[in-house]
Design a protein around this motif. Structure first.
Motif, PDB file in Angstrom:
ATOM      1  N   LEU A   1       0.846  -1.201   0.000  1.00 10.82           N
ATOM      2  CA  LEU A   1       0.000   0.000   0.000  1.00 10.82           C
ATOM      3  C   LEU A   1       0.879   1.247   0.000  1.00 10.82           C
ATOM      4  CD1 LEU A   1      -2.984  -1.004   2.287  1.00 10.82           C
ATOM      5  CD2 LEU A   1      -2.986  -0.652  -0.169  1.00 10.82           C
ATOM      6  N   THR A   2       1.207   1.796   1.155  1.00  8.75           N
ATOM      7  CA  THR A   2       2.075   2.970   1.238  1.00  8.75           C
ATOM      8  C   THR A   2       3.310   2.602   2.035  1.00  8.75           C
ATOM      9  OG1 THR A   2       0.168   4.448   1.155  1.00  8.75           O
ATOM     10  CG2 THR A   2       2.219   5.373   1.979  1.00  8.75           C
ATOM     11  N   GLY A   3       4.475   2.899   1.465  1.00  9.70           N
ATOM     12  CA  GLY A   3       5.719   2.547   2.139  1.00  9.70           C
ATOM     13  C   GLY A   3       5.903   3.299   3.442  1.00  9.70           C
ATOM     14  N   ILE A   4       5.835   4.636   3.387  1.00 17.25           N
ATOM     15  CA  ILE A   4       5.942   5.479   4.580  1.00 17.25           C
ATOM     16  C   ILE A   4       4.791   6.474   4.521  1.00 17.25           C
ATOM     17  CG2 ILE A   4       7.307   7.217   5.783  1.00 17.25           C
ATOM     18  CD1 ILE A   4       9.824   5.906   4.550  1.00 17.25           C
ATOM     19  N   ARG A   5       4.015   6.545   5.602  1.00 18.76           N
ATOM     20  CA  ARG A   5       2.873   7.462   5.640  1.00 18.76           C
ATOM     21  C   ARG A   5       2.897   8.257   6.938  1.00 18.76           C
ATOM     22  NH1 ARG A   5      -3.549   6.368   6.091  1.00 18.76           N
ATOM     23  NH2 ARG A   5      -4.144   8.523   5.743  1.00 18.76           N
ATOM     24  N   ALA A   6       2.836   9.574   6.811  1.00 19.25           N
ATOM     25  CA  ALA A   6       2.725  10.457   7.970  1.00 19.25           C
ATOM     26  C   ALA A   6       1.404  11.196   7.839  1.00 19.25           C
ATOM     27  CB  ALA A   6       3.885  11.438   8.006  1.00 19.25           C
ATOM     28  N   TYR A   7       0.612  11.162   8.876  1.00 21.04           N
ATOM     29  CA  TYR A   7      -0.736  11.741   8.868  1.00 21.04           C
ATOM     30  C   TYR A   7      -0.856  12.720  10.031  1.00 21.04           C
ATOM     31  CZ  TYR A   7      -5.856  11.825   9.017  1.00 21.04           C
ATOM     32  OH  TYR A   7      -7.163  12.217   9.014  1.00 21.04           O
ATOM     33  N   ASP A   8      -1.261  13.963   9.733  1.00 24.22           N
ATOM     34  CA  ASP A   8      -1.495  14.971  10.769  1.00 24.22           C
ATOM     35  C   ASP A   8      -0.274  15.148  11.675  1.00 24.22           C
ATOM     36  OD1 ASP A   8      -2.868  16.931  12.188  1.00 24.22           O
ATOM     37  OD2 ASP A   8      -3.867  15.485  13.502  1.00 24.22           O
ATOM     38  N   ALA A   9       0.907  15.307  11.040  1.00 20.25           N
ATOM     39  CA  ALA A   9       2.137  15.430  11.819  1.00 20.25           C
ATOM     40  C   ALA A   9       3.189  16.206  11.029  1.00 20.25           C
ATOM     41  CB  ALA A   9       2.674  14.044  12.144  1.00 20.25           C
ATOM     42  N   GLY A  10       4.102  16.846  11.747  1.00 16.60           N
ATOM     43  CA  GLY A  10       5.301  17.381  11.134  1.00 16.60           C
ATOM     44  C   GLY A  10       6.368  16.313  11.249  1.00 16.60           C
ATOM     45  N   VAL A  11       6.995  15.958  10.145  1.00 20.85           N
ATOM     46  CA  VAL A  11       7.911  14.822  10.158  1.00 20.85           C
ATOM     47  C   VAL A  11       9.139  15.119   9.301  1.00 20.85           C
ATOM     48  CG1 VAL A  11       6.761  13.670   8.215  1.00 20.85           C
ATOM     49  CG2 VAL A  11       8.026  12.300   9.856  1.00 20.85           C
ATOM     50  N   MET A  12      10.284  14.554   9.702  1.00 20.19           N
ATOM     51  CA  MET A  12      11.508  14.603   8.910  1.00 20.19           C
ATOM     52  C   MET A  12      11.775  13.178   8.453  1.00 20.19           C
ATOM     53  SD  MET A  12      14.332  16.311   8.041  1.00 20.19           S
ATOM     54  CE  MET A  12      16.081  16.199   7.892  1.00 20.19           C
ATOM     55  N   ILE A  13      11.765  12.975   7.133  1.00 18.66           N
ATOM     56  CA  ILE A  13      12.048  11.660   6.561  1.00 18.66           C
ATOM     57  C   ILE A  13      13.345  11.813   5.790  1.00 18.66           C
ATOM     58  CG2 ILE A  13      11.227   9.830   5.051  1.00 18.66           C
ATOM     59  CD1 ILE A  13       8.342  10.920   5.585  1.00 18.66           C
ATOM     60  N   LYS A  14      14.376  11.085   6.205  1.00 18.83           N
ATOM     61  CA  LYS A  14      15.720  11.314   5.686  1.00 18.83           C
ATOM     62  C   LYS A  14      16.394  10.001   5.294  1.00 18.83           C
ATOM     63  CE  LYS A  14      20.068  13.336   7.131  1.00 18.83           C
ATOM     64  NZ  LYS A  14      20.886  13.624   8.278  1.00 18.83           N
ATOM     65  N   ASP A  15      17.033  10.018   4.124  1.00 18.70           N
ATOM     66  CA  ASP A  15      17.868   8.906   3.649  1.00 18.70           C
ATOM     67  C   ASP A  15      17.145   7.566   3.685  1.00 18.70           C
ATOM     68  OD1 ASP A  15      19.934  10.715   3.247  1.00 18.70           O
ATOM     69  OD2 ASP A  15      20.727  10.434   5.264  1.00 18.70           O
ATOM     70  N   CYS A  16      15.918   7.538   3.194  1.00 14.95           N
ATOM     71  CA  CYS A  16      15.132   6.301   3.191  1.00 14.95           C
ATOM     72  C   CYS A  16      15.151   5.648   1.808  1.00 14.95           C
ATOM     73  CB  CYS A  16      13.693   6.590   3.606  1.00 14.95           C
ATOM     74  SG  CYS A  16      12.770   7.559   2.402  1.00 14.95           S
ATOM     75  N   THR A  17      14.694   4.400   1.757  1.00 12.85           N
ATOM     76  CA  THR A  17      14.526   3.671   0.510  1.00 12.85           C
ATOM     77  C   THR A  17      13.162   3.005   0.542  1.00 12.85           C
ATOM     78  OG1 THR A  17      16.892   3.191   0.405  1.00 12.85           O
ATOM     79  CG2 THR A  17      15.440   1.838  -0.960  1.00 12.85           C
ATOM     80  N   VAL A  18      12.376   3.217  -0.521  1.00 11.06           N
ATOM     81  CA  VAL A  18      11.078   2.552  -0.653  1.00 11.06           C
ATOM     82  C   VAL A  18      11.016   1.959  -2.052  1.00 11.06           C
ATOM     83  CG1 VAL A  18       8.570   2.793  -0.623  1.00 11.06           C
ATOM     84  CG2 VAL A  18       9.965   4.193   0.926  1.00 11.06           C
ATOM     85  N   SER A  19      10.728   0.666  -2.136  1.00  7.40           N
ATOM     86  CA  SER A  19      10.563   0.032  -3.442  1.00  7.40           C
ATOM     87  C   SER A  19       9.362  -0.900  -3.393  1.00  7.40           C
ATOM     88  CB  SER A  19      11.815  -0.737  -3.854  1.00  7.40           C
ATOM     89  OG  SER A  19      12.023  -1.837  -3.001  1.00  7.40           O
ATOM     90  N   ALA A  20       8.766  -1.083  -4.552  1.00  4.26           N
ATOM     91  CA  ALA A  20       7.570  -1.919  -4.617  1.00  4.26           C
ATOM     92  C   ALA A  20       7.464  -2.525  -5.999  1.00  4.26           C
ATOM     93  CB  ALA A  20       6.327  -1.083  -4.328  1.00  4.26           C
ATOM     94  N   PRO A  21       6.833  -3.698  -6.077  1.00  2.00           N
ATOM     95  CA  PRO A  21       6.500  -4.209  -7.402  1.00  2.00           C
ATOM     96  C   PRO A  21       5.415  -3.323  -7.999  1.00  2.00           C
ATOM     97  CG  PRO A  21       5.523  -5.571  -5.688  1.00  2.00           C
ATOM     98  CD  PRO A  21       6.379  -4.553  -5.002  1.00  2.00           C
ATOM     99  N   ALA A  22       5.380  -3.177  -9.303  1.00  2.00           N
ATOM    100  CA  ALA A  22       4.364  -2.326  -9.949  1.00  2.00           C
ATOM    101  C   ALA A  22       2.969  -2.742  -9.494  1.00  2.00           C
ATOM    102  CB  ALA A  22       4.479  -2.434 -11.463  1.00  2.00           C
ATOM    103  N   SER A  23       2.209  -1.774  -8.992  1.00  3.34           N
ATOM    104  CA  SER A  23       0.867  -2.018  -8.499  1.00  3.34           C
ATOM    105  C   SER A  23       0.076  -0.732  -8.617  1.00  3.34           C
ATOM    106  CB  SER A  23       0.917  -2.463  -7.035  1.00  3.34           C
ATOM    107  OG  SER A  23      -0.368  -2.383  -6.457  1.00  3.34           O
ATOM    108  N   PRO A  24      -1.212  -0.800  -8.915  1.00 12.53           N
ATOM    109  CA  PRO A  24      -2.000   0.427  -9.029  1.00 12.53           C
ATOM    110  C   PRO A  24      -2.296   1.083  -7.680  1.00 12.53           C
ATOM    111  CG  PRO A  24      -3.393  -1.498  -9.345  1.00 12.53           C
ATOM    112  CD  PRO A  24      -1.977  -1.993  -9.265  1.00 12.53           C
TER     113      PRO A  24
END
Length: 176
Positions: free
Chosen positions: A12-35
């Motif tokens: 679904l979603t690799g990294i999700r932040a909801y209703d927050a202030g966030v620092m996302i640094k030096d990450c990796t997200v990969s997925a097989p092709a999907s709608p």
């Protein structure tokens, strides 16, 4: 703070932040092709401290990095081979996208949409592809302002993206 997070084969979603202030640094997200898969999503954070996404690599997702109703600085990321949009700055957001590389996206490289105000500068967008859909907004556009959005663009490099830079559906692009 999310630092050096690695998400592989998310459904679904690799990294999700909801209703927050966030620092996302030096990450990796990969997925097989999907709608359904989004790489990084920051949503409904307006009024929180500004968020930052920096130094991340996102590949193979539907959307690489997306914002909705937030204030986010999307800076220095690599977005590769997404199937719909590389970077989405949307839904009444006030965002900046700078020094990102968006390569091999189908449809749209970077989009500012839905009443958002965006500063898009010093990005490199390469090989944005027409996705086969008849929708005029998905015709290999490197940078797009869509649906009453206002984008300021400055010093971006666009290579082999047939749609170029466009404002559609009552939107505005200002060049600095």
């Amino acid at each position: 703070m999310l630092d050096r997070v690695r998400v592989i084969h998310t459904t679904l979603t690799g990294i999700r932040a909801y209703d927050a202030g966030v620092m996302i640094k030096d990450c990796t997200v990969s997925a097989p092709a999907s709608p359904l898969v989004s790489g990084i999503l920051v949503s409904y954070s307006m009024g929180r401290p500004m968020s930052m996404i920096t130094g991340c690599t996102v590949s193979g997702t539907r959307e690489g990095i997306a914002t909705h109703s937030s204030e986010v600085d999307v800076m220095g990321n690599h977005v590769l081979g997404t199937t719909e949009r590389g970077i989405l700055l949307g839904e009444m957001s006030m965002d900046m996208a700078s020094h990102n590389e968006v390569v091999g996206t189908k449809g749209i490289g970077i989009i500012c949409m839905d009443h958002s105000m965006c500063d898009i500068s010093h990005n490199t967008i390469v090989g944005t592809q027409i996705d086969g859909d008849q929708n005029p907004s998905r015709q290999g556009i490197a940078i797009e302002s869509y649906f009453y959005a206002e984008a300021t663009v400055n010093h971006n490099t666009v290579v082999a993206s047939p749609g170029g830079v466009q404002a559609l559906d009552n939107s505005l692009i200002t060049r600095r």
